[in-house]
Design an enzyme around this catalytic site. Structure first.
Site, short mmCIF file in Angstrom:
data_model
loop_
_atom_site.label_atom_id
_atom_site.label_comp_id
_atom_site.label_asym_id
_atom_site.label_seq_id
_atom_site.Cartn_x
_atom_site.Cartn_y
_atom_site.Cartn_z
N SER A 59 0.99 -1.33 0.11
CA SER A 59 -0.11 0.22 -0.14
C SER A 59 1.14 2.08 0.55
O SER A 59 0.00 2.48 -0.25
CB SER A 59 -1.34 0.13 1.41
OG SER A 59 -0.37 0.43 2.43
N LYS A 114 0.19 4.66 6.71
CA LYS A 114 -0.31 5.32 5.60
C LYS A 114 0.77 6.34 5.48
O LYS A 114 1.07 6.81 6.66
CB LYS A 114 -1.53 5.94 5.56
CG LYS A 114 -2.57 4.05 6.20
CD LYS A 114 -2.25 3.58 4.43
CE LYS A 114 -3.11 2.34 4.90
NZ LYS A 114 -3.01 1.42 3.71
#
Length: 273
Positions: A59, A114
Site C-alpha cells: 500500500s 499511511k
C-alpha cells in the site's frame, strides 16, 4: 671526567603504604543487577521512544516496500510531558508518513502505515486519481495513479479514483460504519476533515485500503512516524495472507537460508519521506 648515567634495574617492592589491587570479580548478584538495568533501559526505549515494524503490504510502494523493516519514532507526535521537556515534540503535518492503530472495532490492534493527506478543516477530493486539497491539484510524484502499471487492479475505479463522488453504499470494500458516517462529512464535491481527525491514504493509491474505505484516523490513534529502513528483505506479496504456523516457520527458514542474497542492501538506512 665524563658524566655517567645509571639506569635503575631493580624492581620496587610494595611497601605497607602501597595500595593493593582489589578483587574486581563481579558477584552473581551484581551481574544480575547490571543485566536488569540494561534490559530496563532497552524496554523503556522500545516501548516509549522507538519501535520496529515490518511492512507487510504494497500500500505504500514506492516509499515503502513489502519486507522493509522500519524504526518508528514514538516521541515526536506524543503529547508533551513536563518530565521529558528535553524531547522534541511537534504536531502532524500534511505529507507525514504515520503509523497508527486502524480505527475499526473489528481490528483494534492492527497497526497501519499511511501518509497524512488532510488535517482538520481540509477539503479533499480526487479526480481520476489526482488529489485536490482545498481546491488545488497536488503534485505527488510518490503516488501511484490508475492506468500506470497495466495491472488489472490498476484499472479505473470510480469510487476509489473519483472519491468521494460515488456514494459509499455501492460496496467497494467499504466498512459499514464508514458508509453511514461519510455522507455527513461531504460538502459539495469535497470530504471535510473534522476536528481531532486526520485523513490518510497509501502512496500506492490503486492498491491501498485506506481512509477512502474506513474513514478518518483519530489523533489519539497515531503512535509515531517511521524514520528509516534498518533492514529490507525480499518478501512475496502474498506472504501477508499466509497466517498458518507451518507457513510462518517455512518463511523463517527461508530468511535464514537467503539472508544475504535476499536482503535489499541498497535500502539499508534508507530515510523515509
Amino acid at each position: 671526567m665524563a658524566s655517567q648515567t645509571n639506569t635503575a634495574t631493580e624492581e620496587i617492592e610494595p611497601t605497607a603504604e602501597t595500595p593493593q589491587k582489589k578483587d574486581e570479580t563481579e558477584t552473581p548478584l551484581e551481574s544480575l543487577a547490571s543485566i536488569s538495568s540494561v534490559l530496563a533501559v532497552g524496554l523503556f526505549v522500545m516501548a516509549f521512544i522507538f519501535q520496529n515494524f515490518e511492512i507487510p503490504s504494497a500500500s505504500m510502494v514506492k516509499t515503502l516496500l513489502i519486507g522493509d523493516h522500519v524504526l518508528v519514532d514514538r516521541v515526536s507526535f506524543a503529547p508533551p510531558t513536563k518530565w521529558a521537556f528535553f524531547m522534541h515534540y511537534r504536531d502532524i503535518q500534511r505529507g507525514d508518513v504515520i503509523v497508527f492503530l486502524k480505527p475499526n472495532p473489528e481490528t483494534p490492534d492492527l497497526f497501519l502505515v499511511k501518509r497524512a493527506i488532510g488535517l482538520p478543516g481540509d477539503r479533499i477530493h480526487l479526480r481520476n486519481g489526482v488529489l485536490f486539497l482545498n481546491g488545488v491539484a497536488q503534485n505527488e510524484p510518490f503516488a501511484a495513479k490508475p492506468g500506470q502499471t497495466g495491472d488489472p487492479n490498476d484499472a479505473y475505479n470510480p469510487y476509489r479514483d473519483d472519491f468521494p463522488s460515488v456514494p459509499p453504499s455501492q460496496g467497494y470494500d467499504i466498512t459499514a460504519q464508514w458508509a453511514e458516517d461519510m455522507p455527513t462529512h461531504i460538502v459539495g464535491d469535497d470530504l471535510v476533515v473534522p476536528p481531532g481527525k486526520v485523513f490518510a491514504m497509501g502512496d500506492n493509491r490503486t492498491e491501498s485500503l485506506d481512509g477512502r474505505f474506513w474513514g478518518f484516523v483519530p489523533r489519539e490513534n497515531i503512535v509515531g512516524r517511521p524514520l528509516f529502513v534498518y533492514w529490507s528483505f525480499q518478501t512475496p506479496a502474498d506472504q501477508i495472507d499466509k497466517q498458518g504456523m507451518g507457513d510462518r516457520v517455512a518463511f523463517m527458514f527461508h530468511v535464514v537460508i537467503h539472508i544475504f542474497d535476499g536482503t535489499r542492501w541498497s535500502r539499508t538506512l534508507h530515510l523515509i519521506k
